[in-house]
Design an enzyme around this catalytic site. Structure first.
Site, PDB file in Angstrom:
ATOM      1  N   CYS A   1      -6.566   4.540  20.536  1.00  0.00           N
ATOM      2  CA  CYS A   1      -6.792   3.647  21.307  1.00  0.00           C
ATOM      3  C   CYS A   1      -5.398   2.431  21.420  1.00  0.00           C
ATOM      4  CB  CYS A   1      -8.291   2.621  20.634  1.00  0.00           C
ATOM      5  SG  CYS A   1      -7.452   1.005  19.465  1.00  0.00           S
ATOM      6  N   TYR A  41       0.481  -1.197   0.262  1.00  0.00           N
ATOM      7  CA  TYR A  41      -0.262  -0.114   0.014  1.00  0.00           C
ATOM      8  C   TYR A  41       0.909   1.430  -0.209  1.00  0.00           C
ATOM      9  CZ  TYR A  41      -4.231  -2.521  -0.136  1.00  0.00           C
ATOM     10  OH  TYR A  41      -5.230  -3.381   0.047  1.00  0.00           O
ATOM     11  N   HIS A  45     -14.687   1.985  -2.134  1.00  0.00           N
ATOM     12  CA  HIS A  45     -13.341   0.920  -1.034  1.00  0.00           C
ATOM     13  C   HIS A  45     -12.792   2.099  -0.500  1.00  0.00           C
ATOM     14  CE1 HIS A  45     -14.481  -2.561  -4.612  1.00  0.00           C
ATOM     15  NE2 HIS A  45     -15.665  -2.116  -3.409  1.00  0.00           N
ATOM     16  N   CYS A  98      -7.820   2.915  11.705  1.00  0.00           N
ATOM     17  CA  CYS A  98      -7.143   1.778  12.936  1.00  0.00           C
ATOM     18  C   CYS A  98      -7.794   0.165  12.531  1.00  0.00           C
ATOM     19  CB  CYS A  98      -7.529   1.654  14.669  1.00  0.00           C
ATOM     20  SG  CYS A  98      -7.095   0.866  15.987  1.00  0.00           S
ATOM     21  N   CYS A 121     -12.581   0.354  17.601  1.00  0.00           N
ATOM     22  CA  CYS A 121     -12.262   1.432  16.944  1.00  0.00           C
ATOM     23  C   CYS A 121     -12.000   2.020  16.157  1.00  0.00           C
ATOM     24  CB  CYS A 121     -10.264   1.434  17.518  1.00  0.00           C
ATOM     25  SG  CYS A 121      -9.509   3.097  17.381  1.00  0.00           S
ATOM     26  N   ARG A 149       1.903   1.862  -3.087  1.00  0.00           N
ATOM     27  CA  ARG A 149       0.947   2.577  -4.211  1.00  0.00           C
ATOM     28  C   ARG A 149       0.491   4.083  -4.109  1.00  0.00           C
ATOM     29  NH1 ARG A 149      -3.632  -1.764  -3.241  1.00  0.00           N
ATOM     30  NH2 ARG A 149      -4.826  -0.240  -5.491  1.00  0.00           N
TER      31      ARG A 149
HETATM   32  C1  BJW Z   1      -9.590  -0.551 -19.186  1.00  0.00           C
HETATM   33  C2  BJW Z   1      -8.391   0.132 -19.424  1.00  0.00           C
HETATM   34  C3  BJW Z   1      -8.834   1.189 -20.052  1.00  0.00           C
HETATM   35  C4  BJW Z   1      -7.965  -1.912 -18.598  1.00  0.00           C
HETATM   36  N1  BJW Z   1      -9.269   2.018 -20.319  1.00  0.00           N
HETATM   37  N2  BJW Z   1     -10.854  -0.269 -19.672  1.00  0.00           N
HETATM   38  C5  BJW Z   1     -22.332 -10.932  -4.177  1.00  0.00           C
HETATM   39  C6  BJW Z   1     -22.005 -11.826  -4.709  1.00  0.00           C
HETATM   40  C7  BJW Z   1     -20.676 -12.850  -4.684  1.00  0.00           C
HETATM   41  C8  BJW Z   1     -20.170 -12.098  -3.480  1.00  0.00           C
HETATM   42  C9  BJW Z   1     -20.391 -10.909  -2.820  1.00  0.00           C
HETATM   43  C10 BJW Z   1     -20.692 -10.691  -3.436  1.00  0.00           C
HETATM   44  N3  BJW Z   1     -21.594  -9.271  -1.706  1.00  0.00           N
HETATM   45  C11 BJW Z   1     -19.380  -9.556  -1.312  1.00  0.00           C
HETATM   46  C12 BJW Z   1     -19.668 -10.109  -1.927  1.00  0.00           C
HETATM   47  C13 BJW Z   1     -17.728 -10.845  -1.711  1.00  0.00           C
HETATM   48  C14 BJW Z   1     -16.678 -10.139  -2.236  1.00  0.00           C
HETATM   49  C15 BJW Z   1     -16.993  -9.591  -3.291  1.00  0.00           C
HETATM   50  O1  BJW Z   1     -16.923  -9.569  -4.774  1.00  0.00           O
HETATM   51  N4  BJW Z   1     -16.101 -11.050  -4.164  1.00  0.00           N
HETATM   52  C16 BJW Z   1     -16.427 -11.167  -5.675  1.00  0.00           C
HETATM   53  C17 BJW Z   1     -14.823 -11.460  -5.663  1.00  0.00           C
HETATM   54  C18 BJW Z   1     -16.794 -12.318  -5.462  1.00  0.00           C
HETATM   55  N5  BJW Z   1     -17.142  -8.648  -1.656  1.00  0.00           N
HETATM   56  C19 BJW Z   1     -16.575  -8.147  -0.242  1.00  0.00           C
HETATM   57  O2  BJW Z   1     -16.002  -9.070   0.526  1.00  0.00           O
HETATM   58  C20 BJW Z   1     -17.320  -6.313  -0.312  1.00  0.00           C
HETATM   59  N6  BJW Z   1     -17.627  -6.125   1.052  1.00  0.00           N
HETATM   60  C21 BJW Z   1     -19.189  -6.592   1.176  1.00  0.00           C
HETATM   61  O3  BJW Z   1     -19.690  -7.186   0.432  1.00  0.00           O
HETATM   62  O4  BJW Z   1     -19.242  -7.062   2.689  1.00  0.00           O
HETATM   63  C22 BJW Z   1     -20.320  -7.531   2.694  1.00  0.00           C
HETATM   64  C23 BJW Z   1     -19.766  -8.878   2.896  1.00  0.00           C
HETATM   65  C24 BJW Z   1     -18.547  -9.785   3.101  1.00  0.00           C
HETATM   66  C25 BJW Z   1     -19.392 -10.703   2.779  1.00  0.00           C
HETATM   67  C26 BJW Z   1     -19.717 -11.737   2.122  1.00  0.00           C
HETATM   68  C27 BJW Z   1     -21.613 -11.137   1.345  1.00  0.00           C
HETATM   69  C28 BJW Z   1     -21.759  -9.304   1.737  1.00  0.00           C
HETATM   70  C29 BJW Z   1     -15.821  -5.213  -0.083  1.00  0.00           C
HETATM   71  C30 BJW Z   1     -15.119  -5.596  -1.360  1.00  0.00           C
HETATM   72  C31 BJW Z   1     -13.698  -4.353  -1.491  1.00  0.00           C
HETATM   73  C32 BJW Z   1     -12.748  -5.155  -2.991  1.00  0.00           C
HETATM   74  N7  BJW Z   1     -11.702  -4.400  -2.230  1.00  0.00           N
HETATM   75  C33 BJW Z   1     -10.883  -4.392  -3.367  1.00  0.00           C
HETATM   76  C34 BJW Z   1      -9.469  -3.969  -2.429  1.00  0.00           C
HETATM   77  C35 BJW Z   1      -9.986  -2.091  -2.896  1.00  0.00           C
HETATM   78  C36 BJW Z   1      -8.052  -1.239  -2.219  1.00  0.00           C
HETATM   79  C37 BJW Z   1      -7.417  -1.595  -2.478  1.00  0.00           C
HETATM   80  O5  BJW Z   1      -6.988  -0.682  -4.013  1.00  0.00           O
HETATM   81  O6  BJW Z   1      -6.086  -3.159  -3.197  1.00  0.00           O
HETATM   82  O7  BJW Z   1     -11.187  -3.465  -4.656  1.00  0.00           O
HETATM   83  S1  BJW Z   1     -10.693  -5.653  -4.882  1.00  0.00           S
HETATM   84  C38 BJW Z   1      -9.834  -4.789  -5.919  1.00  0.00           C
HETATM   85  O8  BJW Z   1     -10.948  -5.246  -7.261  1.00  0.00           O
HETATM   86  C39 BJW Z   1     -10.587  -3.208  -5.440  1.00  0.00           C
HETATM   87  C40 BJW Z   1     -11.066  -3.123  -6.546  1.00  0.00           C
HETATM   88  O9  BJW Z   1     -12.210  -1.748  -6.502  1.00  0.00           O
HETATM   89  C41 BJW Z   1     -12.023  -3.839  -7.062  1.00  0.00           C
HETATM   90  C42 BJW Z   1     -12.582  -3.881  -8.407  1.00  0.00           C
HETATM   91  O10 BJW Z   1     -11.258  -4.106  -9.518  1.00  0.00           O
HETATM   92  P1  BJW Z   1     -12.021  -3.377 -10.999  1.00  0.00           P
HETATM   93  O11 BJW Z   1     -12.236  -1.550 -10.259  1.00  0.00           O
HETATM   94  O12 BJW Z   1     -12.919  -3.935 -11.487  1.00  0.00           O
HETATM   95  O13 BJW Z   1     -10.234  -3.646 -11.604  1.00  0.00           O
HETATM   96  P2  BJW Z   1     -10.154  -5.245 -12.522  1.00  0.00           P
HETATM   97  O14 BJW Z   1      -8.471  -4.989 -12.476  1.00  0.00           O
HETATM   98  O15 BJW Z   1     -11.680  -6.519 -11.788  1.00  0.00           O
HETATM   99  O16 BJW Z   1     -11.119  -4.739 -13.520  1.00  0.00           O
HETATM  100  C43 BJW Z   1     -10.354  -3.612 -14.519  1.00  0.00           C
HETATM  101  C44 BJW Z   1     -10.528  -3.149 -15.797  1.00  0.00           C
HETATM  102  O17 BJW Z   1     -10.687  -2.909 -16.914  1.00  0.00           O
HETATM  103  C45 BJW Z   1     -10.345  -4.968 -16.944  1.00  0.00           C
HETATM  104  O18 BJW Z   1     -12.394  -5.310 -17.542  1.00  0.00           O
HETATM  105  C46 BJW Z   1     -10.212  -4.033 -17.768  1.00  0.00           C
HETATM  106  O19 BJW Z   1     -10.053  -5.014 -19.624  1.00  0.00           O
HETATM  107  C47 BJW Z   1     -10.601  -3.061 -18.188  1.00  0.00           C
HETATM  108  N8  BJW Z   1      -9.364  -1.755 -18.188  1.00  0.00           N
HETATM  109  N9  BJW Z   1      -7.523  -0.777 -18.968  1.00  0.00           N
HETATM  110  C48 BJW Z   1     -10.657   0.978 -19.309  1.00  0.00           C
HETATM  111  N10 BJW Z   1      -7.439   2.332 -19.782  1.00  0.00           N
END
Ligand code: BJW
Length: 354
Positions: A248, A128, A182, A190, A196, A131
């Site tokens: 905390c 992090y 996010h 914390c 906390c 980043r």
């Molecule tokens: C371009 C390009 C260009 C490239 N121009 N395009 C319902 C169903 C199933 C599972 C769940 C559900 N609800 C919750 C869940 C569990 C889980 C989840 O979703 N899991 C799935 C993997 C199945 N979700 C959670 O845990 C969330 N919490 C939650 O819902 O709490 C309640 C709960 C918990 C448990 C069970 C049920 C309910 C929290 C999710 C937090 C995600 N965190 C991260 C890290 C953040 C910190 C950090 O940055 O390090 O967020 S993970 C990571 O993925 C990050 C991103 O924001 C996120 C999405 O990724 P993103 O942005 O889509 O990136 P990529 O790389 O995947 O895609 C890039 C795209 O760009 C590609 O398509 C390329 O083609 C394109 N591209 N260049 C245009 N130039």
């Protein structure tokens, strides 16, 4: 001499990061004429052979027509955007998934969990801290500015972003029309959350603390940053060298981002829900996201109001799942969001000057 200036950044990105975090490899934003963009969109779409064997895979007529999109845009009042890492790719920041997505041989998504932090907070903090350093070094791109300009022109536009890099904010996106699903790399919480509730906003210290200084180093163009080289052994950073929570005094400080299995901010989710349910949403822009992480991935489909909502995707690739979900009146534009968004939004925002 250390390289820190923006004009040397491509060396840093292409020369050092590409092999370890290969989805970093995105060309910086380039200026291409509208004609070239139109040609690019058309030729890319026509020259790609889609597996159109089943009826459900037939793409709606005019799905990549810019004039048809412009007509719909001008008729649209309430617009929602759901953005992901692809939006910041042209700024030089990596995406999470796809080819690569590795940081020192670790999947970026494996490091984005509370368990990873509990196992080795020093290592996760290095990821992090690096980043944070990168996000501070790069600049918002025309895609961020185009969305900010749309927000200025249209008070009924709400942008939900999964990105934690602060680039929307730096592009002056009005805060009342932006929800950071996010969290932010520059918020510090914390690790005793939710017990906390300590939070410090907009901490841009780089390095964040002396133990993480390796993440804020720069090297000469062509050199490999030791931190990014998996063959270079890193000294273990014990939790005792990371700052403690000032409130905390037991937890350690951690990035204010939302990791897997952590809840998103409830008030923010309620506000988004209320906004969606207030009235018909005419258009949803789905920009640079793989739409696999929930709840973000669900907003576009949930927002659909019978025949009235156009879902407009801007992405480098048209995947099978997106093809399946497309309906009449939806659009899909293949290409770099930094290039496409200014052109797509031009009838409302005018020619973007950045
Ligand atoms: C371009 C390009 C260009 C490239 N121009 N395009 C319902 C169903 C199933 C599972 C769940 C559900 N609800 C919750 C869940 C569990 C889980 C989840 O979703 N899991 C799935 C993997 C199945 N979700 C959670 O845990 C969330 N919490 C939650 O819902 O709490 C309640 C709960 C918990 C448990 C069970 C049920 C309910 C929290 C999710 C937090 C995600 N965190 C991260 C890290 C953040 C910190 C950090 O940055 O390090 O967020 S993970 C990571 O993925 C990050 C991103 O924001 C996120 C999405 O990724 P993103 O942005 O889509 O990136 P990529 O790389 O995947 O895609 C890039 C795209 O760009 C590609 O398509 C390329 O083609 C394109 N591209 N260049 C245009 N130039």
């Amino acid at each position: 001499m250390k390289c820190r200036t923006l004009n040397t950044l491509p060396h840093r990105i292409f020369g050092q990061i590409s092999c370890h975090f290969t989805s970093f490899v995105q060309p910086p934003a380039v200026h291409i004429s509208s004609k070239a963009i139109r040609h690019n969109i058309q030729t890319r779409c026509l020259s790609t052979s889609w597996p159109w064997s089943s009826k459900s895979m037939v793409l709606p007529k005019g799905y990549n027509s810019i004039p048809a999109f412009h007509k719909k845009l001008l008729e649209s009042k309430r617009i929602l955007a759901v953005c992901g890492a692809g939006l910041s790719a042209a700024s030089g920041l990596p995406t999470f998934r796809g080819a690569g997505g590795l940081w020192r041989n670790h999947n970026a998504t494996d490091l984005a969990t509370p368990d990873a932090f509990e196992d080795d907070p020093g290592f996760v903090w290095l990821f992090y801290a690096y980043r944070r350093h990168m996000a501070l070094t790069v600049k918002p791109n025309p895609g961020h500015y185009a969305l900010a300009a749309l927000a200025e022109k249209n008070p009924d536009f709400l942008c939900l972003s999964q990105n934690v890099d602060n680039l929307h904010v730096r592009a002056k996106h009005p805060p009342s029309q932006l929800r950071l699903l996010h969290g932010s790399l520059f918020d510090i919480k914390c690790s005793n959350t939710p017990k906390c509730e300590y939070i410090e906003r907009n901490n841009t210290a780089d390095p964040f603390c002396p133990a993480l200084s390796a993440a804020s180093e720069d090297v000469e163009p062509g050199q490999t940053l030791p931190l990014l080289d998996p063959k270079h052994e890193l000294a273990h950073i014990p939790a005792s060298e990371l700052p403690k929570c000032p409130e905390c005094k037991t937890g350690i400080q951690r990035p204010g981002v939302v990791w897997f299995y952590e809840p998103l901010d409830k008030d923010m989710l309620d506000e988004i829900e209320a906004w969606i349910n207030e009235d018909v949403v005419d258009m949803v822009l789905v920009v640079g996201t793989s739409s696999v992480v929930h709840p973000a991935a669900g907003y576009a489909e949930r927002t659909r109001t019978k025949g009235k909502t156009s879902i407009v995707t801007v992405n480098m690739e048209l995947d099978t799942q997106s093809k399946r979900k497309m309906r009449e009146g939806d659009f899909f534009f293949i290409g770099d969001a930094a290039v496409l968004l200014p052109q797509l939004l031009e009838p409302v925002i005018g020619k973007l000057e950045v």
